[in-house]
Every structure is written in C-alpha cells, then in structure tokens.
Design an enzyme around this catalytic site. Structure first.
Site, PDB file in Angstrom:
ATOM      1  N   ARG A 115      11.454 -55.806  15.564  1.00  0.00           N
ATOM      2  CA  ARG A 115      12.704 -56.543  15.759  1.00  0.00           C
ATOM      3  C   ARG A 115      13.922 -56.419  14.987  1.00  0.00           C
ATOM      4  O   ARG A 115      15.137 -56.456  15.430  1.00  0.00           O
ATOM      5  CB  ARG A 115      12.236 -58.097  15.935  1.00  0.00           C
ATOM      6  N   THR A 167      19.922 -62.119  21.448  1.00  0.00           N
ATOM      7  CA  THR A 167      18.756 -61.427  21.981  1.00  0.00           C
ATOM      8  C   THR A 167      17.741 -62.594  21.689  1.00  0.00           C
ATOM      9  O   THR A 167      17.881 -63.594  21.393  1.00  0.00           O
ATOM     10  CB  THR A 167      18.319 -60.453  20.600  1.00  0.00           C
ATOM     11  N   SER A 168      16.890 -62.614  23.142  1.00  0.00           N
ATOM     12  CA  SER A 168      16.091 -63.603  23.334  1.00  0.00           C
ATOM     13  C   SER A 168      15.086 -64.108  22.432  1.00  0.00           C
ATOM     14  O   SER A 168      14.370 -63.207  21.633  1.00  0.00           O
ATOM     15  CB  SER A 168      15.429 -63.304  24.615  1.00  0.00           C
ATOM     16  N   GLN A 169      14.644 -65.250  22.407  1.00  0.00           N
ATOM     17  CA  GLN A 169      13.532 -65.753  21.529  1.00  0.00           C
ATOM     18  C   GLN A 169      12.448 -64.922  21.741  1.00  0.00           C
ATOM     19  O   GLN A 169      12.001 -64.696  22.948  1.00  0.00           O
ATOM     20  CB  GLN A 169      13.371 -67.281  21.840  1.00  0.00           C
TER      21      GLN A 169
END
Length: 189
Positions: free
Chosen positions: A9, A35-37
């Site tokens: 990530r 950016t999504s969880q």
C-alpha cells in the site's frame, strides 16, 4: 487476505502519507480524491464474490490500490478514472510494479467501459446518487455490482446481483465516499 499482504500500500500513497500507508483509514492522494480505507476495500472485494476467472470493472482508479488488490484475485481488471493525472500515474505505477492484467482508461466512470463489457463484477469507489444505468447494463447475468449510493452526506454501500429477472439489492452498511462525478453521477462543481 493474501492479496492485502502482497500489495504494498505504501506504493499507492503520496510521500507525505507513507507513515500512515498501513493505517486502516482513507488517505488523500491529491486532486480532492482519497484512496479507500483497506477495510472498505476488503468488504467490497468480498461482496463481489470472486472466483478468480472474472473480468472486473473498477470505477474510480484513484491511486490504483484497489485495482492492484483485484489484480491479485482475477484474470483482468479494467479500471476507469476521470482525472487524467490520476489515470496516467496509476498506469505508470502498475507498469513499474509488473501488474500487467490491469488496464487503465481515462473516461467518465459513470458510463462504465462498454468496449470490454460484460463484466462478472463491477465495483465503484465513488458515491452515485443511484446505480448508474450504464453500469447495470454492463454487468453480466449472475454478476455483482458493489457501490456506494445516496446523498452526498448519507450513503449506503450496496450489492446488486443481476438475474434474468432484474437486480437483487442488498444494503451492506453506511459509508462515506467522494462523489461519482459524471453524466450518470453528480455534476462537476
């Protein structure tokens, strides 16, 4: 879980966010986007019900993190990003990381990507007022669509499954996403 362990990530966040790259929270990536969880990415991926042979359409490439997770799990990922800089950066990132089964297109994601339809699964990383008709039409029979929908300040993550008779809808819980901007989404402000 193995896909989440495999995808680095920290490669998908800006330098100023690297110290938080593995936090379970959304992170800013520029251009007013996030950016999504990881937890929300995991729910979305799980609710797609993937077996490994699918072609998946992702709307809202952003940094490319969710597409990279999907790329570990399926044959092909087609991802659409409306912000050209993000699309170009994500495509370069995929090439650098050797992720060759992910194809990035700069376009209005609310209209999907018809040239590669139908898709066995579609996921959307931005909130639409309602499921966009083009995405519903590009979903294969038996396919699943997972997207946030609702008002800008009150959204629900939905799972829709296409059947011969129409679409089955399940609510997965409250979420908060950036708006899906486009012809079948929210207007540009």
């Amino acid at each position: 879980l193995e896909a989440f362990r495999t995808v680095p990530r920290h490669e998908f966040v800006p330098p100023e966010s690297i110290v938080r790259a593995y936090d379970d929270s959304p992170l800013p990536i520029g251009d007013g986007q996030t950016t999504s969880q990881p937890y929300v990415v995991a729910i979305t991926v799980a609710k797609l019900g993937l077996q490994g042979h699918e072609r998946v359409l992702e709307i809202g490439t952003g940094s490319g993190y969710a597409a990279a997770i999907l790329g570990e799990l399926v044959c092909e990922v087609v991802t659409v990003e409306r912000i050209e800089h993000l699309a170009t950066t994500a495509a370069a990132r995929f090439a650098r990381l050797g992720l060759t089964n992910i194809h990035v297109h700069h376009a209005d994601g609310s209209l999907g990507w018809a040239p590669a339809a139908p898709y066995e699964a579609i996921c959307v990383a931005a909130a639409a007022p309602k499921p966009p008709p083009a995405l519903l039409a590009q979903l294969a029979i038996g396919g699943r669509l997972v997207l946030p929908a609702g008002a800008l300040d009150q959204q629900t993550l939905l799972q829709l499954t296409r059947t011969d008779q129409g679409y089955l809808e399940h609510e997965l819980g409250a979420v908060y996403f950036v708006p899906l901007v486009g012809e079948a989404g929210w207007p540009e402000t």
